[in-house]
Design a protein around this motif. Structure first.
Motif, short mmCIF file in Angstrom:
data_model
loop_
_atom_site.label_atom_id
_atom_site.label_comp_id
_atom_site.label_asym_id
_atom_site.label_seq_id
_atom_site.Cartn_x
_atom_site.Cartn_y
_atom_site.Cartn_z
N ARG A 1 3.94 5.62 -5.57
CA ARG A 1 3.87 5.77 -7.23
C ARG A 1 2.61 6.84 -7.50
NH1 ARG A 1 3.54 -0.26 -9.88
NH2 ARG A 1 3.51 1.26 -11.37
N LEU A 2 1.57 6.95 -6.60
CA LEU A 2 0.50 7.72 -7.08
C LEU A 2 1.01 9.27 -6.65
CD1 LEU A 2 -2.40 8.23 -7.61
CD2 LEU A 2 -3.10 7.93 -5.31
N ARG A 3 1.79 9.30 -5.50
CA ARG A 3 2.50 10.76 -5.34
C ARG A 3 3.34 11.07 -6.51
NH1 ARG A 3 2.39 8.88 -0.04
NH2 ARG A 3 4.40 8.53 -0.13
N LEU A 4 4.07 10.03 -6.99
CA LEU A 4 5.28 10.36 -7.89
C LEU A 4 4.70 10.68 -9.32
CD1 LEU A 4 8.13 10.34 -8.51
CD2 LEU A 4 7.94 8.00 -9.14
N ASN A 5 3.74 9.99 -9.80
CA ASN A 5 2.67 10.12 -10.76
C ASN A 5 2.22 11.72 -10.87
OD1 ASN A 5 3.41 7.92 -11.96
ND2 ASN A 5 1.45 6.86 -11.23
N ARG A 6 1.50 11.89 -9.73
CA ARG A 6 0.81 13.24 -9.48
C ARG A 6 2.02 14.39 -9.67
NH1 ARG A 6 -3.15 12.36 -4.50
NH2 ARG A 6 -4.92 11.24 -5.46
N ALA A 7 3.10 14.19 -9.11
CA ALA A 7 4.20 15.27 -9.21
C ALA A 7 4.76 15.47 -10.54
CB ALA A 7 5.48 14.86 -8.14
N ILE A 8 5.03 14.07 -11.11
CA ILE A 8 5.45 14.31 -12.64
C ILE A 8 4.47 14.89 -13.40
CG2 ILE A 8 6.07 12.96 -14.54
CD1 ILE A 8 7.24 10.84 -12.87
N GLU A 9 3.20 14.72 -13.25
CA GLU A 9 2.13 15.45 -14.21
C GLU A 9 2.16 16.95 -13.87
OE1 GLU A 9 -1.46 13.32 -13.25
OE2 GLU A 9 -1.15 11.67 -14.35
N HIS A 10 2.34 17.12 -12.59
CA HIS A 10 2.35 18.53 -12.13
C HIS A 10 3.69 19.47 -12.78
CE1 HIS A 10 1.70 22.38 -9.86
NE2 HIS A 10 2.75 21.99 -9.42
N LEU A 11 4.55 18.62 -12.79
CA LEU A 11 5.71 19.07 -13.43
C LEU A 11 5.63 19.21 -14.86
CD1 LEU A 11 8.75 19.85 -13.08
CD2 LEU A 11 9.45 17.38 -13.64
N LEU A 12 5.22 18.56 -15.56
CA LEU A 12 4.89 18.51 -17.00
C LEU A 12 3.88 19.46 -17.40
CD1 LEU A 12 4.68 14.61 -17.97
CD2 LEU A 12 6.80 16.21 -18.41
N ASP A 13 2.90 19.75 -16.75
CA ASP A 13 1.88 20.71 -16.98
C ASP A 13 2.66 22.23 -16.66
OD1 ASP A 13 -0.06 19.09 -17.46
OD2 ASP A 13 -0.83 19.05 -15.28
N ARG A 14 3.33 22.39 -15.58
CA ARG A 14 4.11 23.47 -15.23
C ARG A 14 5.16 23.86 -16.57
NH1 ARG A 14 5.87 22.50 -10.69
NH2 ARG A 14 8.11 22.02 -11.31
N GLN B 1 0.94 -1.19 -0.09
CA GLN B 1 0.21 0.11 -0.10
C GLN B 1 0.78 1.28 -0.09
OE1 GLN B 1 -2.62 0.10 3.15
NE2 GLN B 1 -3.77 2.08 2.58
N GLY B 2 1.96 1.31 0.85
CA GLY B 2 2.80 2.31 0.57
C GLY B 2 3.41 2.71 -0.66
N ILE B 3 3.82 1.52 -1.12
CA ILE B 3 4.42 1.50 -2.56
C ILE B 3 3.45 2.14 -3.43
CG2 ILE B 3 5.42 0.15 -4.53
CD1 ILE B 3 6.56 -1.73 -2.33
N ALA B 4 2.15 1.71 -3.36
CA ALA B 4 1.02 2.35 -4.36
C ALA B 4 1.00 3.75 -4.04
CB ALA B 4 -0.22 1.38 -3.97
N GLN B 5 0.91 4.13 -2.81
CA GLN B 5 0.61 5.47 -2.73
C GLN B 5 1.89 6.39 -2.92
OE1 GLN B 5 0.23 5.67 1.50
NE2 GLN B 5 -2.21 5.05 1.45
#
Length: 447
Positions: free
Chosen positions: A294-307, A288-292
């Motif tokens: 990965r979710l935080r990492l995906n959000r961070a990458i998407e936010h970085l790409l959008d910015r 569960q920790g790994i899944a969370q």
């Protein structure tokens, strides 16, 4: 070989044990009496132990006391007079202190202890004794935090010291396996109470500590009475745990139980089940920790790409990127202005240089001998060295340096002419006073 004495020759008894021989020994009665006297000279002593046997016959108590740590036992006799004064009748399994004096029963040669007082060791006495030992070991620094070793995140092999087929073993193995199915145990079954517990636990501890594949050691036991948990407050065991190089987890009894082993161990677990939860991670929680993560990492990458996309779009709307030739045009205009300014400056510098050259040329010309000749002056030279002080080619500067009759070369603005000196005049002589004009038939003269 010395002959034994005859009946008519009485044999003298040796005075000391060192003087006895096979031919002249002590009688058993004499030795027993000496031994009894020696034993009975020992003073009364308070001893502590646990009662293995308690037989009461004819008002007397015949007890067997055993040491609480090792297999040593003694027979203790409590006579009727002493037993009648006791508050409670001795019972098997109870822990007592007795005031004893050794006695040798000559008839059977049996050594026993005669007790003049017998007192049960209460719970308060045990707790006070353990607290004194706890404070003494703590003063030595055995419980200091800087001595505690950190447990590995995921041990490859776990050493487990516990009773054979005990609930503590089942709790640790079952709960640890549920949390991490791949966990591996190295189990050592030992006595967990009684006189053999300390020695067996210490031997298992040394064996597991010497195994390089064991990453952590768990000492586990279920709950019980205070007397049952006393081996885990043994000073020998506590010191052995403090010297191990492998981290040790103490899981003794229930939450309320706290033997001294809990203080010296690198980690204290309230129960064996709690120990299983603290030595290995929960695979479900880790997933569960790994899944969370990965979710935080995906959000961070998407936010970085959008910015960054917004920044690129903003950069593309800038004039320099929307019409990049405008930047070149402005630079071209600047370059043209600089070239024009350079040409203008060069032309001005050339004009100033030409004017200066013309000025210098005029100055040179005004100072040249030819210019002087053009104004009507002439240069008089001695062509053949006929002068007194002048050499050939010298310019005549002093009239007295040229003798009368000398030939001269006179240079004018256009050409030259020859002359002969007819007379000379000094600097103070009026040349017009004695000058004789030449006749038409005479050559010209100079002065």
């Amino acid at each position: 070989m010395e002959q034994p004495p005859t009946a008519e020759e009485p044999r003298s008894m040796p005075a000391t044990a060192a003087e006895t021989t096979p031919e002249n020994p002590w009688p058993l009665k004499h030795f027993a009496q000496i031994l009894k006297a020696h034993v009975e000279r020992a003073p009364e002593t308070w001893i502590e132990g646990q009662l293995l046997e308690a037989n009461i016959r004819n008002g007397h108590a015949y007890l067997t006391m055993r040491d609480v740590d090792v297999e040593n036992s003694l027979s203790v006799t409590v006579w009727r007079s002493t037993l009648s004064r006791l508050d409670a009748t001795p019972e098997v399994g109870s822990r007592v202190v007795a005031k004893v004096k050794p006695n040798l029963w000559l008839k059977t040669g049996r050594l026993s202890m005669n007790a003049s007082d017998l007192r049960p060791v209460g719970l308060g006495d045990l707790l006070a004794r353990l607290e004194r030992l706890r404070q003494a070991l703590g003063a030595e620094g055995l419980f200091d935090a800087d001595r505690k070793q950190k447990l590995p995140l995921l041990p490859s092999r776990i050493g487990l010291i516990t009773g054979r087929d005990s609930d503590a073993e089942k709790d640790v193995v079952r709960n640890a396996t549920l949390r991490w199915p791949g966990v591996v145990f190295e189990i050592r079954n030992t006595a967990v109470q009684g006189v053999n517990a300390v020695g067996e636990v210490m031997a298992a501890l040394a064996e597991l500590d010497a195994d390089p594949e064991v990453d952590v050691i768990v000492i586990a036991r279920g709950g019980g009475a205070l007397e049952d948990l006393l081996p885990f407050s043994s000073e020998e065991l506590v010191r052995a745990v403090s010297q191990t190089t492998t981290p040790v987890v103490s899981a003794i009894g229930h939450e309320a139980d706290r033997p001294i082993l809990d203080d010296v161990a690198d980690l204290r677990a309230s129960t064996p089940t709690d120990a299983a939860k603290r030595i290995v991670p929960d695979v479900a929680e880790e997933k569960q920790g790994i899944a969370q993560a990965r979710l935080r990492l995906n959000r961070a990458i998407e936010h970085l790409l959008d910015r960054e996309s917004e920044r690129v779009a903003a950069l593309r709307t800038r004039p320099v990127l929307a019409a990049p030739e405008s930047m070149l045009d402005s630079r071209r205009e600047d370059l043209d202005r600089l070239v024009e300014r350079s040409l203008s400056a060069t032309r001005a510098a050339l004009s100033r240089g030409e004017a200066e050259i013309r000025h210098l040329r005029a100055q040179v010309r005004s100072l040249s001998p030819q210019q002087t000749l053009d104004r009507g002056y002439a240069i008089v030279q001695v062509p053949d060295g006929s002068g007194r002080d002048a050499q050939s080619g010298d310019v005549v500067r002093d009239a007295t340096s040229v003798p009368v009759g000398a030939d001269l070369l006179v240079r004018v603005a256009h050409g030259s002419l020859d002359a002969t000196v007819t007379a000379t005049h000094g600097s103070n002589t009026d040349p017009h006073a004695e000058q004789t004009p030449p006749t038409q038939n005479q050559p010209g003269r100079t002065s």
